[in-house]
Design an enzyme around this catalytic site. Structure first.
Site, PDB file in Angstrom:
ATOM      1  N   SER A 112     -96.194  55.454 -11.983  1.00 22.76           N
ATOM      2  CA  SER A 112     -96.910  55.153 -10.355  1.00 22.76           C
ATOM      3  C   SER A 112     -98.197  55.713 -10.456  1.00 22.76           C
ATOM      4  CB  SER A 112     -96.032  55.792  -9.389  1.00 22.76           C
ATOM      5  OG  SER A 112     -96.558  55.441  -8.129  1.00 22.76           O
ATOM      6  N   ASN A 129    -102.836  50.488  -1.770  1.00 19.00           N
ATOM      7  CA  ASN A 129    -102.000  51.739  -1.042  1.00 19.00           C
ATOM      8  C   ASN A 129    -102.607  51.888   0.346  1.00 19.00           C
ATOM      9  OD1 ASN A 129    -101.356  54.581  -0.679  1.00 19.00           O
ATOM     10  ND2 ASN A 129    -100.113  54.338  -2.454  1.00 19.00           N
ATOM     11  N   SER A 139     -96.053  51.723  -2.990  1.00 21.15           N
ATOM     12  CA  SER A 139     -95.605  52.901  -2.373  1.00 21.15           C
ATOM     13  C   SER A 139     -95.588  53.869  -3.907  1.00 21.15           C
ATOM     14  CB  SER A 139     -94.131  52.928  -1.745  1.00 21.15           C
ATOM     15  OG  SER A 139     -93.867  54.021  -1.247  1.00 21.15           O
ATOM     16  N   GLU A 140     -96.412  55.027  -3.441  1.00 19.25           N
ATOM     17  CA  GLU A 140     -96.447  55.933  -4.740  1.00 19.25           C
ATOM     18  C   GLU A 140     -95.117  56.524  -5.286  1.00 19.25           C
ATOM     19  OE1 GLU A 140     -98.165  56.365  -1.905  1.00 19.25           O
ATOM     20  OE2 GLU A 140     -98.369  58.481  -1.339  1.00 19.25           O
ATOM     21  N   ASN A 141     -94.219  56.616  -4.673  1.00 19.34           N
ATOM     22  CA  ASN A 141     -92.982  57.283  -4.913  1.00 19.34           C
ATOM     23  C   ASN A 141     -92.339  56.112  -6.047  1.00 19.34           C
ATOM     24  OD1 ASN A 141     -92.663  55.553  -2.467  1.00 19.34           O
ATOM     25  ND2 ASN A 141     -90.466  56.131  -2.577  1.00 19.34           N
TER      26      ASN A 141
END
Lengths: 234, 212
Positions: B92, B28, B50-52
């Site tokens: 996530s 990340n 991508s943490e979304n």
């Protein structure tokens, strides 16, 4: 089982009340229940508490409810894009509870799964841990976070069938499934309602058991940061 | 005061950070210099999270191909790759909290010799929120900070103790600055290497933290 409603207004008519707690899906302006938010604005419901990762921008998303002073409190991880939010927060008109993003998502998921609390390493030794139970497991410290149980969930999906099975599109899925799970009633707005049998049962992202009402509509789908590369770069 | 010592520029810092990444890693990258790291991974098989809600983040789209349903955690329009998968935010952060993400590379305002990290708020200034930073630093395998060694007043950002509210306690593993690379070790920081043109003496002089 009648889940399909004619409009966002109709779907929300008998579920809104002043002071209610609403969990909303979306990340930034991506995958937000824009039509349901507009309907809540028109309904004029007040003193709302929202669990939502962000607060929209001034004239889109939850921002439109801030303009009309319908929001009392926000549970969010990041609110940097909204000037009106900041004005109301700094003047004390609006309460804000910062939640780390993953903690907020898990609080929603946990609530939806009947789990009232869980322990996490996130936030240990920071302001987030203040006032929370600390417990040691196998020599490591964790803090207790509570599941979220909302009065209403509002979410946005790509496709639904009339039984409420939902399919999301790309990163517009984000907070929508956990937000949908944690409310007593979940209303989903979708781009398309397809006939039963058209969605592949193996590819349903959120089973219809979590979704009580569905409305179809046209979405603006605003882009927050338009970043591109030039074709000559190939 | 470090005086004239510049060391690495932003791109050189990003290139040095890219050396930390190994074949097969799920990583990340934060906003700012960490984003540039993607330009320097070369032939290595790296999957960006991508943490979304995405693994396998691709580059920015060509003009006209922007998709409002496809953004990264910085809310920028991006593209998918052949390996891409999408998931919800709880999943996530499950993979983040669960230690499945090998490394996070992120910027910082302050780092302390015990690995404390501050990068989300300055008291008295507008607070925007921590987003996913607290979850990332608490959960991922290795936390690598990439930042300038000193602030714009020339004061060290590598400290004995953080003065700003923490993002995580004892979470940083490695610090890459314009002056060199330092590891968090028992008793203080250990110098791994210095940037071109930077002597160990200069690195020490620009560092408030204990160097062991």
């Amino acid at each position: 089982m009648k889940k399909v409603y004619g409009s966002a207004k109709e779907a929300l008519d008998d579920v809104l009340f002043d002071g209610m707690f609403i969990a909303a899906g979306g990340f930034g302006l991506c995958g937000i229940p824009e039509l349901l938010l507009q309907a809540i604005k028109k309904a004029g419901t007040k003193d709302l508490t929202f669990a939502s990762n962000n607060a929209g921008v001034d004239d889109f998303g939850i921002g439109i409810l801030l303009q009309s002073r319908q929001v009392k409190k926000m549970l969010s991880s990041y609110v940097g894009e909204n000037a009106e939010f900041m004005r109301q927060y700094l003047s004390g008109e609006l309460e804000l509870e910062f939640n780390p993003q993953g903690t907020l998502a898990e609080r929603m998921r946990a609530g939806g799964c009947g789990i009232p609390g869980f322990y996490t390493k996130t936030g240990v030794g920071t302001v987030i841990a203040e006032g929370k139970e600390v417990k040691e497991f196998d020599g490591q410290e964790y803090i207790l976070e509570r599941g979220i149980f909302a009065d209403l969930s509002i979410v946005k999906a790509w496709k639904a069938d009339d039984t409420g099975n939902l399919v999301f599109r790309k990163t517009a899925r984000n907070f929508n499934p956990p937000a949908a799970m944690c409310g007593k009633i979940c209303v989903a707005e979708v781009e398309e309602i397809v006939p039963r049998g058209e969605l592949d049962p193996d590819s349903i992202h959120l089973p219809g058991i979590y979704v009580h009402r569905i409305v179809q509509g046209t979405h603006e789908k605003r882009i927050e940061q338009r970043t591109t590369r030039k074709r000559e770069d190939v | 005061m470090a005086g004239e010592v510049k060391g690495w520029d932003r791109n050189q810092m990003a290139a040095r950070a890219a050396e930390e990444l190994k074949d097969g890693m799920y990583v990340n990258l934060g906003i700012g210099i960490p984003t540039l790291v993607a330009n320097y991974v070369g032939d290595k098989d790296i999957t960006l999270q991508s943490e979304n809600g995405m693994l396998g983040m691709g580059p920015f789209p060509y003009e006209g191909d922007e998709d409002p349903d496809l953004i990264n955690a910085g809310k920028q329009t991006i593209t998918e790759l052949a390996r891409t998968s999408y998931f919800d935010s709880a999943t996530s952060f499950g993979m983040i909290r669960g230690g499945k993400i090998a490394a996070a590379i992120l910027g910082a305002m302050e780092v302390a010799e015990n690995g404390d990290l501050a990068n989300w708020m300055i008291p008295g200034k507008l607070v925007k929120g921590m987003g996913g930073a607290m979850d990332l630093v608490a959960g991922v395998g290795k936390v690598i900070v990439v930042m300038d060694h000193t602030n714009k007043h020339g004061d060290s950002k590598v400290l004995k103790a953080c003065t700003l509210p923490l993002t995580g306690k004892g979470v940083v593993d490695r610090i890459i600055t314009n002056l060199g690379v330092l590891d968090v070790a028992p008793g203080g920081l250990r110098i791994v290497e210095t940037a071109e043109g930077v002597t160990e003496e200069k690195l020490r002089a620009a560092t408030e933290a204990t160097i062991v």
